[in-house]
Write a protein that holds these residues in place. Sequence first.
Motif, mmCIF file in Angstrom:
data_model
loop_
_atom_site.group_PDB
_atom_site.id
_atom_site.type_symbol
_atom_site.label_atom_id
_atom_site.label_comp_id
_atom_site.label_asym_id
_atom_site.label_seq_id
_atom_site.Cartn_x
_atom_site.Cartn_y
_atom_site.Cartn_z
ATOM 1 N N CYS A 169 0.668 -7.897 -2.604
ATOM 2 C CA CYS A 169 -0.060 -9.018 -3.209
ATOM 3 C C CYS A 169 0.649 -9.528 -4.454
ATOM 4 O O CYS A 169 1.166 -8.753 -5.263
ATOM 5 C CB CYS A 169 -1.480 -8.575 -3.574
ATOM 6 N N CYS A 200 -2.796 -7.840 2.425
ATOM 7 C CA CYS A 200 -2.401 -7.805 1.011
ATOM 8 C C CYS A 200 -2.125 -6.402 0.475
ATOM 9 O O CYS A 200 -1.561 -6.272 -0.609
ATOM 10 C CB CYS A 200 -3.491 -8.446 0.147
ATOM 11 N N TYR A 237 -8.646 -11.956 -2.309
ATOM 12 C CA TYR A 237 -7.904 -12.815 -1.377
ATOM 13 C C TYR A 237 -8.904 -13.454 -0.411
ATOM 14 O O TYR A 237 -9.730 -12.781 0.197
ATOM 15 C CB TYR A 237 -6.869 -11.988 -0.621
#
Length: 463
Positions: free
Chosen positions: A364, A205, A270
């Motif tokens: 992200c 990410c 995440y």
Amino acid sequence: MSDLSATVTEIQGGFSVAGYEKINYDFQFLDNVFHPTKHQLADCYKKWGRVLAVMDENMESQYGDEMRAYFDNYQLPLTVHAMPVGEKAKNITSLLGIVDAMNSFGIIRKEPVLVVGGGLVTDVAGFATACYRRNTNFIRVPTTVIGLIDASVSIKVAVNYGNYKNRLGAYHAPIHTFLDFNFLKTLPTAQVRNGFAEIIKITSCADLETFKLLDAHCEEIIATRFGRAEGSSAEIKRISDKICKEAIHVMLKLESPNLHEIGLDRIIAYGHTWSPLHELVPETPLRHGHAISIDMAYTATIGLEMGLISKEEHSRLLQLFSRAGLSIDHLDFNEDVLEKATAAILRTRDGQLRLATPGPLGRCTFVNDYTNENLKRILGVHKSITQNYPRKGEGIEAYVDASDTGDAKDNKKEIEQDIKEHAKQDLKQANSGSLKSELANGLANGYVNSVTNGVNGHSNRVH
């Protein structure tokens, strides 16, 4: 610590207070932290002339004598409080045991408690120090991949409550953290794999170049315990150290501006949307790394459905999880758990999903618009995809065992010998390339062509 600056302004009907607290804490990379020639940790305790250390029973069994010899060398008497081992011990009872130990020791207001262990121990002991007199100092020596890469970076400390992870906690920074990656040489492979998931999380990410290194050297990193196992090449140690340092650096840069989570859109969340509930659902809990890998893989499939990542990126990410032996699906990750976990995380995230999603790989995107029906539909797509991966998406050694719970702590010598033997076998396989080819067999390029990717465009809605 606070800089003690504040303003008090009289306003209509009362007063307004504006205070500023400056938080200072640092990290030092130091191999063999308990070697008698390494004075850095002992220096932190010379003022106090003694040390109270908190660790779990496994760590006390494995490193207690070495630590006593180290502090004896500096004429610092060591008192150890050994808490129970395992996720089920991450509770109020363990916290109160640490509080009792601090009481018995007679800890002085600014005297730091030494906390040695994995992320679970540093979470519980950190929360105990946050509670004790509302703010007691502590020093961290993390000993697992999760502890070194993930838990050591955050100032969050917590215990589990009910059926939820980290439901009770605080924000409490250690005054110092020593990062000694040589602890990994005696870490079971299952625990190395467990922590590997956290590095996939942050790099997929936020750091594409480090993700590429992980992808290129996955099997050898795990087999050599990040280059720390006996017989590891200097090159894999160099690559592993670079990966770990970059992951920690990126995590710090992301976390430092938002230490108290005032901003709720967090890239490092995440993989932590549905996993806090799902991790504890099976009768034998999942290891944390496997729980978040399932969450991350499913979230990546949401990203695929939304057009945030390409089919190739999605396949690459899920292949990396699978090659590492991490789970990408689980029987108990079902529609009922999905719905309950969604409801729970909405309360945590102030009513919004705030789903951190790779989009594209190395960056992200946060997803907020969704419906439960479409989350369930995509879960079905995800489960169809994972059927074409090795083990049908299940991970290797996905559940907590004696290395987590301490049930085998009396067999210290046998366990250490077993770890060494497995390390040699893993290293031999990694050097021959057989491990990589074995894991790659049957991968079917991620998933077969008959499974549609369902891309619906670059929207911020789960359609």
